[in-house]
Design an enzyme around this catalytic site. Structure first.
Site, mmCIF file in Angstrom:
data_model
loop_
_atom_site.group_PDB
_atom_site.id
_atom_site.type_symbol
_atom_site.label_atom_id
_atom_site.label_comp_id
_atom_site.label_asym_id
_atom_site.label_seq_id
_atom_site.Cartn_x
_atom_site.Cartn_y
_atom_site.Cartn_z
ATOM 1 N N GLU A 62 61.929 48.194 52.799
ATOM 2 C CA GLU A 62 61.241 48.379 51.523
ATOM 3 C C GLU A 62 62.199 49.041 50.526
ATOM 4 O O GLU A 62 62.970 49.930 50.902
ATOM 5 C CB GLU A 62 60.023 49.275 51.768
ATOM 6 C CG GLU A 62 58.776 48.852 51.038
ATOM 7 C CD GLU A 62 58.271 47.457 51.391
ATOM 8 O OE1 GLU A 62 58.518 46.531 50.586
ATOM 9 O OE2 GLU A 62 57.623 47.289 52.439
ATOM 10 N N ASP A 85 65.866 45.644 48.465
ATOM 11 C CA ASP A 85 66.391 44.431 47.803
ATOM 12 C C ASP A 85 67.378 44.775 46.691
ATOM 13 O O ASP A 85 68.482 44.240 46.648
ATOM 14 C CB ASP A 85 65.254 43.529 47.289
ATOM 15 C CG ASP A 85 64.234 44.256 46.434
ATOM 16 O OD1 ASP A 85 64.273 45.507 46.373
ATOM 17 O OD2 ASP A 85 63.388 43.569 45.817
ATOM 18 N N SER A 111 41.018 23.809 40.650
ATOM 19 C CA SER A 111 41.084 24.947 41.561
ATOM 20 C C SER A 111 39.693 25.175 42.154
ATOM 21 O O SER A 111 38.762 25.510 41.423
ATOM 22 C CB SER A 111 41.539 26.203 40.801
ATOM 23 O OG SER A 111 41.104 27.358 41.494
ATOM 24 N N LEU A 140 50.022 40.290 49.453
ATOM 25 C CA LEU A 140 50.387 39.241 50.411
ATOM 26 C C LEU A 140 50.972 38.020 49.709
ATOM 27 O O LEU A 140 51.220 36.995 50.329
ATOM 28 C CB LEU A 140 49.168 38.832 51.240
ATOM 29 C CG LEU A 140 48.590 39.958 52.098
ATOM 30 C CD1 LEU A 140 47.379 39.478 52.867
ATOM 31 C CD2 LEU A 140 49.642 40.467 53.052
ATOM 32 N N GLU A 174 57.667 32.547 38.181
ATOM 33 C CA GLU A 174 57.124 33.900 37.902
ATOM 34 C C GLU A 174 57.827 34.486 36.676
ATOM 35 O O GLU A 174 57.177 35.053 35.794
ATOM 36 C CB GLU A 174 57.346 34.829 39.103
ATOM 37 C CG GLU A 174 56.705 34.357 40.387
ATOM 38 C CD GLU A 174 55.397 35.075 40.745
ATOM 39 O OE1 GLU A 174 54.971 35.978 40.005
ATOM 40 O OE2 GLU A 174 54.797 34.701 41.778
ATOM 41 N N ASP A 229 59.420 36.934 48.380
ATOM 42 C CA ASP A 229 58.097 36.339 48.607
ATOM 43 C C ASP A 229 58.185 34.822 48.722
ATOM 44 O O ASP A 229 57.622 34.218 49.632
ATOM 45 C CB ASP A 229 57.140 36.703 47.467
ATOM 46 C CG ASP A 229 56.961 38.209 47.347
ATOM 47 O OD1 ASP A 229 57.426 38.926 48.250
ATOM 48 O OD2 ASP A 229 56.369 38.646 46.347
ATOM 49 N N TYR A 267 59.276 53.061 39.272
ATOM 50 C CA TYR A 267 60.116 52.068 39.945
ATOM 51 C C TYR A 267 61.518 52.073 39.325
ATOM 52 O O TYR A 267 62.529 52.128 40.027
ATOM 53 C CB TYR A 267 59.465 50.690 39.809
ATOM 54 C CG TYR A 267 60.277 49.556 40.361
ATOM 55 C CD1 TYR A 267 60.255 49.249 41.720
ATOM 56 C CD2 TYR A 267 61.073 48.770 39.524
ATOM 57 C CE1 TYR A 267 60.995 48.194 42.220
ATOM 58 C CE2 TYR A 267 61.814 47.716 40.016
ATOM 59 C CZ TYR A 267 61.774 47.427 41.362
ATOM 60 O OH TYR A 267 62.525 46.394 41.849
HETATM 61 P P1 ADP Z 1 49.660 38.379 44.633
HETATM 62 O O1 ADP Z 1 50.179 39.737 44.992
HETATM 63 O O2 ADP Z 1 48.551 37.964 45.538
HETATM 64 O O3 ADP Z 1 50.744 37.364 44.516
HETATM 65 P P2 ADP Z 1 49.533 37.934 41.819
HETATM 66 O O4 ADP Z 1 48.823 38.657 40.746
HETATM 67 O O5 ADP Z 1 50.996 37.847 41.770
HETATM 68 O O6 ADP Z 1 49.007 38.549 43.199
HETATM 69 O O7 ADP Z 1 49.012 36.434 41.876
HETATM 70 C C1 ADP Z 1 47.648 36.148 41.855
HETATM 71 C C2 ADP Z 1 47.387 34.977 40.928
HETATM 72 O O8 ADP Z 1 47.792 33.744 41.581
HETATM 73 C C3 ADP Z 1 45.927 34.790 40.618
HETATM 74 O O9 ADP Z 1 45.545 35.570 39.507
HETATM 75 C C4 ADP Z 1 45.851 33.303 40.333
HETATM 76 O O10 ADP Z 1 46.294 33.020 39.020
HETATM 77 C C5 ADP Z 1 46.861 32.718 41.302
HETATM 78 N N1 ADP Z 1 46.187 32.361 42.570
HETATM 79 C C6 ADP Z 1 46.432 32.875 43.798
HETATM 80 N N2 ADP Z 1 45.625 32.336 44.734
HETATM 81 C C7 ADP Z 1 44.848 31.458 44.085
HETATM 82 C C8 ADP Z 1 43.790 30.578 44.492
HETATM 83 N N3 ADP Z 1 43.381 30.513 45.749
HETATM 84 N N4 ADP Z 1 43.212 29.803 43.530
HETATM 85 C C9 ADP Z 1 43.612 29.869 42.244
HETATM 86 N N5 ADP Z 1 44.601 30.678 41.817
HETATM 87 C C10 ADP Z 1 45.201 31.464 42.703
HETATM 88 MG MG MG Z 2 52.396 37.610 43.226
#
Ligand code: ADP
Ligand code: MG
Length: 378
Positions: A31, A34, A65, A121, A157, A169, A219
């Site tokens: 942790e 990186d 979705s 996750l 991203e 990730d 951070y």
């Molecule tokens: P994480 O830590 O889980 O990556 P993020 O905020 O980076 O959290 O990403 C979450 C975003 O990814 C959600 O707000 C959505 O836009 C998209 N996302 C993730 N899973 C789904 C899903 N099953 N259906 C639709 N969008 C999703």
């Molecule tokens: Mg994310």
């Protein structure tokens, strides 16, 4: 999930497509390493995003979705960027593939997932990797190499979602392999697989559901401390530092910088120690290193919080083999390696005690190390 997606796809588009999936990830250890040129040690998990896709012969992408019950349509040029955040992940993957010389044409898709959102996750990486893998297979004869697929997700991203993330990730989601963790060298970007099939143990995350705001500034301060100490030592990053070197400049740096660097140097070694232990099937050593990481993150790096320290204490009391904060800190999950016979007691105790103290139960997320991005066989 597959059956639900197929049914929905047929209903909307009156045909069948090809099904792809990619996974969320955990990081067992490593942790804040990186940006210090060290190692991370992630693995893909049995929580994933799955999409059915069919080329539609137009220049439009039509996407539904299932989890959000939301539909979006967009073109493939830069100015066609959709407004909906969730759709931007898919648009970004299309654009980043095209920017790299890849082909993307119109397609129809229905997707769903079971990676908990925002729990650490990496549901977003699962989403990007699923589509990056699929577009490579459907339109590009798999010519784009796997590491570039991970970079397509990372650039998505950066350029379309405003998240300045590293590569771990997406790397884990693309490269993940059942029963294996991957040691990624964040300096050379080389990786190596290590066996991880802890028979007699479970891997479980406890989501504190705590989110501390303003984590950017602490951070950045951690990074600055590391850079200051590295400069003082005359090395590029703390990857090249040792405890002995650090001891020699003890008086020349602040106590805070000293402790930050002490954590990073220890963490680099712990990843290597855990890899050695896994080659021997020695999960007790793995667990010990996880506790050491937690202590380092909490006391030296100071990125824990009361709730996460509490979950860690409960794990110790319950005889859990290993437990630590997972992720950058200031909230989110602990990751726990628990002997089967202690699992029920640990979960019940953690729920009860945490609830009594903080007014809500932690979310329990069991994980099994599984395959990353792939095409589903029929
Ligand atoms: P994480 O830590 O889980 O990556 P993020 O905020 O980076 O959290 O990403 C979450 C975003 O990814 C959600 O707000 C959505 O836009 C998209 N996302 C993730 N899973 C789904 C899903 N099953 N259906 C639709 N969008 C999703
Ligand atoms: Mg994310």
């Amino acid at each position: 999930m597959k059956e639900r997606i197929k049914e929905q796809f047929k209903k909307r588009f009156s045909t069948d497509g090809v099904i792809y999936a990619s996974a969320g990830r955990i990081n067992l250890i490593g942790e804040h390493t990186d940006y210090n040129g060290g190692f991370v040690f992630p693995g893909a998990i049995d929580k994933y995003i799955m999409a059915e896709i069919n080329i539609n012969g137009t220049d439009k992408v039509r996407v539904y979705s299932m989890d959000l019950d939301a539909y979006c349509e967009f073109g493939l040029n830069e100015e066609d960027a959709p407004k909906d955040q969730w759709a931007r992940y898919i648009f970004g993957v299309c654009r980043e593939t095209i920017k790299r010389g890849g082909t993307v044409k119109g397609f129809d898709t229905v997707f769903a997932g079971n990676v908990p959102l925002g729990a650490g996750l990496s549901s977003s990486a699962a989403l990007e990797s699923c589509f990056a893998f699929a577009l490579n297979d459907l339109f590009n004869d798999n010519r784009i190499d796997k590491f570039e697929l991970a970079k397509i997700g990372q650039s998505t991203e950066h350029n379309y979602c405003g998240v300045n993330c590293g590569i771990m990730d997406q790397f884990a989601s693309v490269f993940g392999k059942k029963d294996c963790l991957m040691r990624l060298d964040c300096r050379s970007l080389e990786h190596e697989y290590f066996p991880f099939h802890p028979e007699g143990y479970k891997l479980v995350l406890l989501n504190s559901k705590v989110k501390h705001e303003l984590v950017d500034s602490p951070y950045n301060k951690r990074r600055e401390s590391c850079e200051r100490v590295a400069a003082m030592l005359g090395v590029d990053t703390l990857r090249d530092a040792t405890y002995t070197m650090l001891a020699d400049i003890r008086d020349k740096v602040s106590d805070e910088d000293y402790r930050r660097a002490r954590f990073v140097i220890g963490e680099k070694q712990r990843v290597l120690d855990v890899c050695d232990a896994l080659e021997r099937g020695d999960y007790e050593t793995v667990g010990r290193c996880m506790y050491e990481t937690h202590d380092g993150l909490s006391r030296d790096y100071e990125v824990s919080c009361e709730e996460l320290d509490y979950l860690n204490d409960v794990a110790r009391e319950c005889g859990v083999t290993g437990s630590r904060i997972m992720g950058g800190g200031f909230g989110g999950c602990t990751i726990n390696l628990v002997k089967d016979e202690r699992y029920d007691h640990f979960i019940a105790t953690a729920k009860e005690k945490f609830n009594a103290k903080y007014g809500h139960e932690p979310e329990v997320i069991n994980v099994i190390i599984s395959d990353g991005a792939h095409k589903e066989e029929d």
